[in-house]
Design a protein around this motif. Structure first.
Motif: not given
Length: 81
Positions: A43-64
């Motif tokens: 939940d993005a609301g619980r992790f404001r200002y935090r970063m993750i790595f999304v393995r399967d985003d459209t266009g490929g893996a990406v930090p978010a």
């Protein structure tokens, strides 16, 4: 090294040294971003200002990052899709 003016108070120099020591211990290696698939994003609301790595985003893996409402790609600030 944190820039501190030569004439800054002693406490400022001490504080800067303590911060550098703490950061140096934790940042002596590349930062770790926990990785997720889009279907399992926290939940993005619980992790404001935090970063993750999304393995399967459209266009490929990406930090978010969380803006407090959505996970956004660091590359273009678009919502992870």
């Amino acid at each position: 090294m944190i820039p501190i003016a030569a004439d800054a108070p002693v406490w400022a120099h001490d504080f800067a040294r303590r911060v550098e020591t703490e950061i140096g211990v934790h940042m002596s290696q590349p930062a770790y971003l926990p990785d997720y698939q889009k279907s399992d994003l926290p939940d993005a609301g619980r992790f404001r200002y935090r970063m993750i790595f999304v393995r399967d985003d459209t266009g490929g893996a990406v930090p978010a990052f969380s803006d407090g409402a959505q996970w956004r790609r660091c590359t273009d600030r678009a919502v992870v899709s």
